[in-house]
Structure formats: structure tokens, C-alpha cells
Motif scaffolding. Sequence first.
Motif, PDB file in Angstrom:
ATOM      1  N   ASN A   1     -16.487  -0.734   2.598  1.00  0.00           N
ATOM      2  CA  ASN A   1     -16.897   0.374   1.811  1.00  0.00           C
ATOM      3  C   ASN A   1     -16.281   1.579   2.123  1.00  0.00           C
ATOM      4  N   HIS A   2     -15.185   1.667   2.533  1.00  0.00           N
ATOM      5  CA  HIS A   2     -14.355   2.891   3.063  1.00  0.00           C
ATOM      6  C   HIS A   2     -14.632   3.226   4.601  1.00  0.00           C
ATOM      7  N   ARG A   3     -15.109   2.339   5.235  1.00  0.00           N
ATOM      8  CA  ARG A   3     -15.576   2.678   6.736  1.00  0.00           C
ATOM      9  C   ARG A   3     -15.295   1.480   7.691  1.00  0.00           C
ATOM     10  N   ARG A   4     -15.182   1.750   9.030  1.00  0.00           N
ATOM     11  CA  ARG A   4     -14.754   0.668   9.970  1.00  0.00           C
ATOM     12  C   ARG A   4     -16.169  -0.225   9.881  1.00  0.00           C
ATOM     13  N   GLN A   5     -15.772  -1.736  10.142  1.00  0.00           N
ATOM     14  CA  GLN A   5     -16.728  -2.646  10.037  1.00  0.00           C
ATOM     15  C   GLN A   5     -17.708  -2.361  11.343  1.00  0.00           C
ATOM     16  N   SER A   6     -16.993  -2.164  12.484  1.00  0.00           N
ATOM     17  CA  SER A   6     -17.648  -2.096  14.005  1.00  0.00           C
ATOM     18  C   SER A   6     -17.034  -1.099  14.741  1.00  0.00           C
ATOM     19  N   ARG A   7     -17.519  -0.877  15.646  1.00  0.00           N
ATOM     20  CA  ARG A   7     -16.896  -0.094  16.953  1.00  0.00           C
ATOM     21  C   ARG A   7     -17.636  -0.562  18.219  1.00  0.00           C
ATOM     22  N   ASP A   8     -16.736  -0.431  19.301  1.00  0.00           N
ATOM     23  CA  ASP A   8     -17.086  -0.950  20.314  1.00  0.00           C
ATOM     24  C   ASP A   8     -16.642  -0.060  21.567  1.00  0.00           C
TER      25      ASP A   8
ATOM     26  N   LYS B   1       4.983  -5.381  19.671  1.00  0.00           N
ATOM     27  CA  LYS B   1       3.801  -5.889  20.102  1.00  0.00           C
ATOM     28  C   LYS B   1       2.739  -5.657  19.180  1.00  0.00           C
ATOM     29  N   LEU B   2       1.756  -6.608  18.781  1.00  0.00           N
ATOM     30  CA  LEU B   2       0.804  -6.761  18.150  1.00  0.00           C
ATOM     31  C   LEU B   2      -0.721  -6.928  19.106  1.00  0.00           C
ATOM     32  N   VAL B   3      -1.400  -6.074  19.142  1.00  0.00           N
ATOM     33  CA  VAL B   3      -2.834  -6.381  19.958  1.00  0.00           C
ATOM     34  C   VAL B   3      -3.851  -6.560  18.919  1.00  0.00           C
ATOM     35  N   VAL B   4      -4.474  -7.549  18.986  1.00  0.00           N
ATOM     36  CA  VAL B   4      -5.645  -7.788  18.022  1.00  0.00           C
ATOM     37  C   VAL B   4      -6.862  -7.820  18.596  1.00  0.00           C
ATOM     38  N   TYR B   5      -7.961  -7.396  18.279  1.00  0.00           N
ATOM     39  CA  TYR B   5      -9.163  -7.316  18.937  1.00  0.00           C
ATOM     40  C   TYR B   5      -9.954  -7.953  18.034  1.00  0.00           C
ATOM     41  N   LYS B   6     -10.687  -9.055  18.191  1.00  0.00           N
ATOM     42  CA  LYS B   6     -11.335  -9.765  17.068  1.00  0.00           C
ATOM     43  C   LYS B   6     -13.109  -9.672  17.599  1.00  0.00           C
ATOM     44  N   TRP B   7     -13.748  -9.372  16.669  1.00  0.00           N
ATOM     45  CA  TRP B   7     -15.220  -9.201  16.628  1.00  0.00           C
ATOM     46  C   TRP B   7     -16.066 -10.534  16.916  1.00  0.00           C
ATOM     47  N   ASN B   8     -15.266 -11.708  16.532  1.00  0.00           N
ATOM     48  CA  ASN B   8     -15.911 -12.969  16.533  1.00  0.00           C
ATOM     49  C   ASN B   8     -17.113 -13.024  15.725  1.00  0.00           C
ATOM     50  N   ARG B   9     -17.184 -12.343  14.486  1.00  0.00           N
ATOM     51  CA  ARG B   9     -18.197 -12.334  13.532  1.00  0.00           C
ATOM     52  C   ARG B   9     -17.516 -12.166  12.165  1.00  0.00           C
ATOM     53  N   ARG B  10     -18.483 -12.415  11.145  1.00  0.00           N
ATOM     54  CA  ARG B  10     -18.066 -12.130  10.001  1.00  0.00           C
ATOM     55  C   ARG B  10     -18.711 -11.196   9.303  1.00  0.00           C
ATOM     56  N   TYR B  11     -18.135 -10.095   8.978  1.00  0.00           N
ATOM     57  CA  TYR B  11     -18.585  -8.952   8.165  1.00  0.00           C
ATOM     58  C   TYR B  11     -18.287  -8.848   6.862  1.00  0.00           C
ATOM     59  N   PRO B  12     -18.864  -8.236   5.872  1.00  0.00           N
ATOM     60  CA  PRO B  12     -18.391  -7.889   4.534  1.00  0.00           C
ATOM     61  C   PRO B  12     -16.962  -7.356   4.869  1.00  0.00           C
ATOM     62  N   SER B  13     -16.231  -7.492   4.015  1.00  0.00           N
ATOM     63  CA  SER B  13     -14.998  -6.371   4.013  1.00  0.00           C
ATOM     64  C   SER B  13     -14.320  -6.191   2.544  1.00  0.00           C
TER      65      SER B  13
ATOM     66  N   GLY C   1     -18.249  -6.980  25.309  1.00  0.00           N
ATOM     67  CA  GLY C   1     -18.289  -5.601  24.684  1.00  0.00           C
ATOM     68  C   GLY C   1     -19.609  -4.724  24.809  1.00  0.00           C
ATOM     69  N   ASN C   2     -19.780  -3.592  24.387  1.00  0.00           N
ATOM     70  CA  ASN C   2     -20.865  -2.912  24.511  1.00  0.00           C
ATOM     71  C   ASN C   2     -21.808  -3.391  23.378  1.00  0.00           C
ATOM     72  N   SER C   3     -21.250  -3.437  22.096  1.00  0.00           N
ATOM     73  CA  SER C   3     -22.036  -3.851  21.131  1.00  0.00           C
ATOM     74  C   SER C   3     -22.006  -5.041  20.717  1.00  0.00           C
ATOM     75  N   HIS C   4     -20.980  -6.104  21.193  1.00  0.00           N
ATOM     76  CA  HIS C   4     -20.617  -7.525  20.812  1.00  0.00           C
ATOM     77  C   HIS C   4     -20.709  -8.462  22.162  1.00  0.00           C
ATOM     78  N   GLU C   5     -21.330  -9.491  22.163  1.00  0.00           N
ATOM     79  CA  GLU C   5     -21.531 -10.046  23.185  1.00  0.00           C
ATOM     80  C   GLU C   5     -20.040 -10.749  23.719  1.00  0.00           C
ATOM     81  N   LYS C   6     -19.206 -11.102  22.735  1.00  0.00           N
ATOM     82  CA  LYS C   6     -17.653 -11.467  22.956  1.00  0.00           C
ATOM     83  C   LYS C   6     -16.781 -10.910  22.164  1.00  0.00           C
ATOM     84  N   ILE C   7     -15.689 -10.220  22.689  1.00  0.00           N
ATOM     85  CA  ILE C   7     -14.545  -9.836  21.893  1.00  0.00           C
ATOM     86  C   ILE C   7     -13.488 -10.256  22.319  1.00  0.00           C
ATOM     87  N   THR C   8     -12.562 -10.758  21.461  1.00  0.00           N
ATOM     88  CA  THR C   8     -11.442 -11.607  22.008  1.00  0.00           C
ATOM     89  C   THR C   8     -10.319 -10.706  21.700  1.00  0.00           C
ATOM     90  N   LYS C   9      -9.362 -10.679  22.619  1.00  0.00           N
ATOM     91  CA  LYS C   9      -7.996  -9.640  22.657  1.00  0.00           C
ATOM     92  C   LYS C   9      -6.980 -10.756  22.568  1.00  0.00           C
TER      93      LYS C   9
END
Length: 138
Positions: free
Chosen positions: A16-23, A87-99, A122-130
Motif C-alpha cells: 500500500n505504498h509504504r514499507r512493510q517493516s522497519r528495524d 554486491k547485493l545485501v538482502v535483509y530478510k524479515w523472516n515473516r510473510r507480510y502483505p505486499s 532486531g529491535n522489532s523482529h526476533e530474527k533477521i537474516t542477512k
Amino acid sequence: MILVVCIDDNGGMMFNHRRQSRDRAVIDDILNNVSKCVKICEYSKPLFENSGGEYIVAENFLETAVFGDCCFVENCGIADYIDKASKLVVYKWNRRYPSDFSLDVVLFDDRLKLCGRTEFKGNSHEKITKEVYEICEE
């Protein structure tokens, strides 16, 4: 150039034109372990404003990026710029959000070589995968 993105388990980046999450932990990791200075667009500025890190805001940051520049991308595609990247650095929220906007690069593409994977709390996520991918020339 180093491209940096955040995605959910389905590759989603925005809803909906906004980021899914932030941490804050992701922003700290980018500034401490990927690059001391990050190029971003105006939309991403609130994530970096109080980080204490260095950032450059420019709407055309992907077009003007040169070797070694770190570009944090969250609201546009990167497929047109992948050939300029090392390089490509990908941070994964390890959750399924609407997108309604997803990463436009396939992570198991032959040109992308996974060279590192770490997990952190993370601060808002129990586990973030980089995941860090080296981009090979075709």
C-alpha cells in the motif's frame, strides 16, 4: 555499487505504498558492517535521520552511483542496476507480510553467488537474516 534491500519471505518490499517493516538494528548493521555512507532516496530518509550515520539523499542515486557506493533501496526495482553492482545485501524479515511491490531480482540467479549468511536479533523482529551475494558478470 552495493545494493541493499529488505524483503519478507515472499520477496515483498512494500504494501500500500509504504514499507512493510522497519528495524533500527538493520540500519545499524548497514552503517557499521556494509558501508559508513549510504545513498538513499527521500522516502528512506526517516530510517537514517537519527542513526548517527552518514547518508546522501538523491532521487537519482541509483543512476549516479559508482563503484563502491552503497545504495539502500526500498521503493523501486533494482533489476536495471544489478549489472552495475558488485554486491547485493538482502535483509530478510523472516515473516510473510502483505505486499504489492516485490524484489525484481531472482536470488537464485546464476549471476548471484551467496557468500555470507548471518542472523541477528532486531529491535522489532526476533530474527533477521542477512544474506550477502556477490554479483558475477555474465
